[in-house]
Scaffold this motif. Structure first.
Motif, PDB file in Angstrom:
ATOM      1  N   ALA A 253      81.968  45.389  34.968  1.00 59.14           N
ATOM      2  CA  ALA A 253      80.605  45.073  35.394  1.00 59.14           C
ATOM      3  C   ALA A 253      79.731  46.308  35.241  1.00 59.14           C
ATOM      4  O   ALA A 253      80.224  47.438  35.165  1.00 59.14           O
ATOM      5  N   GLU A 254      78.431  46.087  35.207  1.00 55.29           N
ATOM      6  CA  GLU A 254      77.496  47.196  35.101  1.00 55.29           C
ATOM      7  C   GLU A 254      77.025  47.582  36.494  1.00 55.29           C
ATOM      8  O   GLU A 254      76.404  46.776  37.176  1.00 55.29           O
ATOM      9  N   PRO A 255      77.313  48.798  36.933  1.00 54.25           N
ATOM     10  CA  PRO A 255      76.827  49.235  38.245  1.00 54.25           C
ATOM     11  C   PRO A 255      75.348  49.591  38.169  1.00 54.25           C
ATOM     12  O   PRO A 255      74.710  49.441  37.123  1.00 54.25           O
ATOM     13  N   SER A 256      74.805  50.079  39.254  1.00 54.25           N
ATOM     14  CA  SER A 256      73.377  50.421  39.307  1.00 54.25           C
ATOM     15  C   SER A 256      73.041  51.546  38.334  1.00 54.25           C
ATOM     16  O   SER A 256      73.921  52.262  37.839  1.00 54.25           O
ATOM     17  N   ALA A 257      71.757  51.700  38.077  1.00 54.60           N
ATOM     18  CA  ALA A 257      71.308  52.779  37.188  1.00 54.60           C
ATOM     19  C   ALA A 257      71.739  54.142  37.731  1.00 54.60           C
ATOM     20  O   ALA A 257      72.142  55.029  36.968  1.00 54.60           O
ATOM     21  N   ALA A 258      71.662  54.314  39.057  1.00 57.02           N
ATOM     22  CA  ALA A 258      72.079  55.590  39.657  1.00 57.02           C
ATOM     23  C   ALA A 258      73.558  55.852  39.422  1.00 57.02           C
ATOM     24  O   ALA A 258      73.983  57.003  39.279  1.00 57.02           O
ATOM     25  N   ALA A 259      74.359  54.780  39.349  1.00 54.92           N
ATOM     26  CA  ALA A 259      75.800  54.925  39.140  1.00 54.92           C
ATOM     27  C   ALA A 259      76.152  55.156  37.679  1.00 54.92           C
ATOM     28  O   ALA A 259      77.308  55.480  37.367  1.00 54.92           O
ATOM     29  N   ARG A 260      75.164  55.003  36.783  1.00 58.96           N
ATOM     30  CA  ARG A 260      75.402  55.238  35.352  1.00 58.96           C
ATOM     31  C   ARG A 260      74.828  56.580  34.895  1.00 58.96           C
ATOM     32  O   ARG A 260      74.784  56.858  33.695  1.00 58.96           O
ATOM     33  N   ASP A 261      74.422  57.408  35.835  1.00 58.34           N
ATOM     34  CA  ASP A 261      73.779  58.689  35.529  1.00 58.34           C
ATOM     35  C   ASP A 261      74.850  59.760  35.316  1.00 58.34           C
ATOM     36  O   ASP A 261      75.407  60.313  36.270  1.00 58.34           O
ATOM     37  N   ASP A 262      75.146  60.051  34.056  1.00 59.03           N
ATOM     38  CA  ASP A 262      76.221  60.999  33.762  1.00 59.03           C
ATOM     39  C   ASP A 262      75.880  62.419  34.187  1.00 59.03           C
ATOM     40  O   ASP A 262      76.780  63.202  34.521  1.00 59.03           O
ATOM     41  N   ALA A 263      74.613  62.769  34.188  1.00 60.73           N
ATOM     42  CA  ALA A 263      74.225  64.096  34.662  1.00 60.73           C
ATOM     43  C   ALA A 263      74.499  64.214  36.161  1.00 60.73           C
ATOM     44  O   ALA A 263      74.980  65.249  36.641  1.00 60.73           O
ATOM     45  N   ALA A 264      74.214  63.150  36.913  1.00 61.76           N
ATOM     46  CA  ALA A 264      74.507  63.151  38.345  1.00 61.76           C
ATOM     47  C   ALA A 264      76.006  63.181  38.592  1.00 61.76           C
ATOM     48  O   ALA A 264      76.481  63.810  39.541  1.00 61.76           O
ATOM     49  N   ALA A 265      76.775  62.488  37.742  1.00 63.68           N
ATOM     50  CA  ALA A 265      78.232  62.491  37.882  1.00 63.68           C
ATOM     51  C   ALA A 265      78.792  63.902  37.725  1.00 63.68           C
ATOM     52  O   ALA A 265      79.648  64.341  38.508  1.00 63.68           O
ATOM     53  N   LYS A 266      78.301  64.621  36.719  1.00 62.41           N
ATOM     54  CA  LYS A 266      78.754  65.993  36.508  1.00 62.41           C
ATOM     55  C   LYS A 266      78.312  66.890  37.658  1.00 62.41           C
ATOM     56  O   LYS A 266      79.084  67.739  38.148  1.00 62.41           O
ATOM     57  N   ARG A 267      77.089  66.688  38.118  1.00 69.18           N
ATOM     58  CA  ARG A 267      76.570  67.507  39.223  1.00 69.18           C
ATOM     59  C   ARG A 267      77.375  67.269  40.497  1.00 69.18           C
ATOM     60  O   ARG A 267      77.692  68.208  41.239  1.00 69.18           O
ATOM     61  N   LEU A 268      77.734  66.001  40.759  1.00 67.56           N
ATOM     62  CA  LEU A 268      78.543  65.693  41.935  1.00 67.56           C
ATOM     63  C   LEU A 268      79.917  66.341  41.825  1.00 67.56           C
ATOM     64  O   LEU A 268      80.452  66.860  42.814  1.00 67.56           O
ATOM     65  N   TRP A 269      80.503  66.311  40.655  1.00 65.85           N
ATOM     66  CA  TRP A 269      81.817  66.934  40.447  1.00 65.85           C
ATOM     67  C   TRP A 269      81.749  68.432  40.754  1.00 65.85           C
ATOM     68  O   TRP A 269      82.620  68.976  41.464  1.00 65.85           O
ATOM     69  N   LEU A 270      80.737  69.095  40.244  1.00 64.52           N
ATOM     70  CA  LEU A 270      80.597  70.537  40.477  1.00 64.52           C
ATOM     71  C   LEU A 270      80.342  70.846  41.954  1.00 64.52           C
ATOM     72  O   LEU A 270      80.877  71.815  42.501  1.00 64.52           O
ATOM     73  N   ALA A 271      79.539  69.984  42.613  1.00 66.68           N
ATOM     74  CA  ALA A 271      79.299  70.168  44.045  1.00 66.68           C
ATOM     75  C   ALA A 271      80.570  69.962  44.837  1.00 66.68           C
ATOM     76  O   ALA A 271      80.849  70.673  45.808  1.00 66.68           O
ATOM     77  N   SER A 272      81.395  68.999  44.399  1.00 71.25           N
ATOM     78  CA  SER A 272      82.662  68.727  45.083  1.00 71.25           C
ATOM     79  C   SER A 272      83.638  69.889  44.899  1.00 71.25           C
ATOM     80  O   SER A 272      84.350  70.276  45.832  1.00 71.25           O
ATOM     81  N   GLU A 273      83.658  70.446  43.690  1.00 70.23           N
ATOM     82  CA  GLU A 273      84.495  71.621  43.450  1.00 70.23           C
ATOM     83  C   GLU A 273      84.084  72.772  44.339  1.00 70.23           C
ATOM     84  O   GLU A 273      84.947  73.492  44.898  1.00 70.23           O
ATOM     85  N   ALA A 274      82.791  72.967  44.511  1.00 70.63           N
ATOM     86  CA  ALA A 274      82.306  74.066  45.342  1.00 70.63           C
ATOM     87  C   ALA A 274      82.698  73.858  46.806  1.00 70.63           C
ATOM     88  O   ALA A 274      83.081  74.809  47.487  1.00 70.63           O
ATOM     89  N   LEU A 275      82.621  72.610  47.278  1.00 73.07           N
ATOM     90  CA  LEU A 275      83.034  72.320  48.651  1.00 73.07           C
ATOM     91  C   LEU A 275      84.537  72.458  48.836  1.00 73.07           C
ATOM     92  O   LEU A 275      85.002  72.951  49.870  1.00 73.07           O
ATOM     93  N   ALA A 276      85.294  72.018  47.841  1.00 75.87           N
ATOM     94  CA  ALA A 276      86.753  72.025  47.951  1.00 75.87           C
ATOM     95  C   ALA A 276      87.344  73.416  47.841  1.00 75.87           C
ATOM     96  O   ALA A 276      88.400  73.705  48.441  1.00 75.87           O
ATOM     97  N   GLY A 277      86.704  74.276  47.093  1.00 73.83           N
ATOM     98  CA  GLY A 277      87.265  75.613  46.883  1.00 73.83           C
ATOM     99  C   GLY A 277      88.390  75.575  45.868  1.00 73.83           C
ATOM    100  O   GLY A 277      88.739  74.508  45.326  1.00 73.83           O
ATOM    101  N   PRO A 278      89.010  76.716  45.620  1.00 75.22           N
ATOM    102  CA  PRO A 278      90.054  76.791  44.592  1.00 75.22           C
ATOM    103  C   PRO A 278      91.312  76.029  45.008  1.00 75.22           C
ATOM    104  O   PRO A 278      91.574  75.793  46.168  1.00 75.22           O
TER     105      PRO A 278
END
Length: 278
Positions: A253-278
Motif C-alpha cells: 500500500a502507499e503510505p502518506s506523503a510524509a512516510a514517503r519522504d526519503d530525506a526525512a527517513a535518512k534524517r530520522l536514522w541519523l537522529a536515532s544514531e545520535a540518540l543511541a550512541g555507539p
C-alpha cells in the motif's frame, strides 16, 4: 520455515503471540524478547505445545530502555549463530507524557528506538544469515502524523494520539531507510498495518483511551486476523525479494506523503544514531 530462527519482540500477547505461534507451526524456532516473565513463560509453553523440541527461548528486557535493548540485542547476537527473521512488534500508547531514565519520551523510545536498536544489534547476524527478513509493525495511524525534528520527544506539546501516530510514521521511515542500507545484502525490510485488533493494546495507555478501548474491541479484528500479514511478510516466497514496503492485508500500500519522504527517513536514522550512541 523449517530450520529457521525468528527473533520477535512483543510476542507474548495479541498479534505478536499469534504470529509466532503460526510461524512455529510452520517449523520455525522462536526467540522471544519480553518484559514480563510470567507471560514469556506462558507463551513458551504454547510454543512447545504447538511445535515441540525446537529449542524456543525467551529473553527478558525493558525495550523502552536503550541500555536494556542494547544489552538484550547483544546477548541474542552473541548466542544465535543464525537469525532468519527479526520481528519488531513491541509497542504501546501512553496518555500522559513521561520520559525514560535516558530522557526519551516513552512512546518514541518503545515504538521507534527499540526497532532501531534491535535491528542494529542483529544486523550483522541477519546479513550473515541471508536471505533474511526484518518485519516491523506500523499502523495507518501514521496517516495524520508529521515529524518535528526539533521536538522528537514531544516536550513542547504532547498528546498520546499524536505521539503514537508519529511513532508509527517513524516505523515506516525507518523501514525505508533500513531497506536502503541493507540493499544488496539479501536482507529485506518491510512493515505493515495490522488493523484495529482486539488485544492488550491500550490497556496501559491510561486516561479515556483505556476506558474506550474495551468497548471498541467488540468491533475489532481478532489477533489471528491482525497477525496474518506479519506471518505473510515473515514467511511467504511471494515477498522474498520485496523490500522497503508498507503492507495492508498482504498487499503493498502507499503510505502518506510524509512516510514517503526519503530525506526525512535518512534524517530520522541519523537522529536515532545520535540518540543511541555507539
Amino acid at each position: 520455515m523449517k530450520g529457521k530462527t525468528v527473533v520477535a519482540t512483543g510476542a507474548t500477547s495479541g498479534v505478536g503471540e499469534k504470529a509466532v505461534l503460526a510461524l512455529a507451526r510452520m517449523g520455525a524456532r522462536i526467540v522471544l524478547v519480553a518484559r514480563d516473565q510470567a507471560r514469556a513463560q506462558a507463551t513458551l509453553g504454547q510454543l512447545e505445545r504447538v511445535a515441540p523440541g525446537l529449542g524456543h527461548a525467551a529473553h527478558l528486557a525493558d525495550l523502552s530502555s536503550m541500555a536494556d535493548t542494547r544489552r538484550v540485542g547483544g546477548l541474542i547476537a552473541g548466542s544465535e549463530p543464525r537469525i532468519d527473521v527479526l520481528v519488531n512488534n513491541a509497542g504501546a500508547m501512553f496518555a500522559d507524557r513521561r520520559v525514560t531514565p535516558e530522557g526519551l519520551e516513552r512512546t518514541f523510545a518503545l515504538n521507534h528506538m527499540a526497532y532501531f536498536l534491535m535491528t542494529r544489534a542483529l544486523g550483522g547476524t541477519l546479513r550473515a544469515s541471508a536471505p533474511a527478513r526484518v518485519v516491523s509493525t506500523a499502523s495507518d495511524a501514521h496517516a495524520w502524523a508529521s515529524l518535528d525534528f526539533a521536538d522528537l520527544q514531544g516536550a513542547k506539546a504532547y498528546s498520546g494520539w499524536r505521539a503514537y501516530g508519529r511513532s508509527k510514521l517513524a516505523n515506516i521511515l525507518f523501514t525505508r531507510e533500513a531497506a536502503r542500507r541493507f540493499a544488496g545484502s539479501g536482507v529485506t525490510v518491510n512493515c505493515f498495518h495490522p488493523g484495529f485488533v482486539a488485544s492488550r493494546f491500550g490497556s496501559e495507555t491510561g486516561g479515556w483511551v483505556s476506558r474506550l478501548v474495551p468497548l471498541a474491541r467488540a468491533f475489532a479484528l481478532t489477533p489471528d486476523q491482525g497477525a496474518d500479514t506479519l506471518v505473510y511478510l515473515a514467511s511467504s516466497p511471494e515477498v522474498a525479494d520485496v523490500t522497503g514496503g508498507y503492507f495492508v492485508k498482504r498487499k503493498r500500500a502507499e503510505p502518506s506523503a510524509a512516510a514517503r519522504d526519503d530525506a526525512a527517513a535518512k534524517r530520522l536514522w541519523l537522529a536515532s544514531e545520535a540518540l543511541a550512541g555507539p
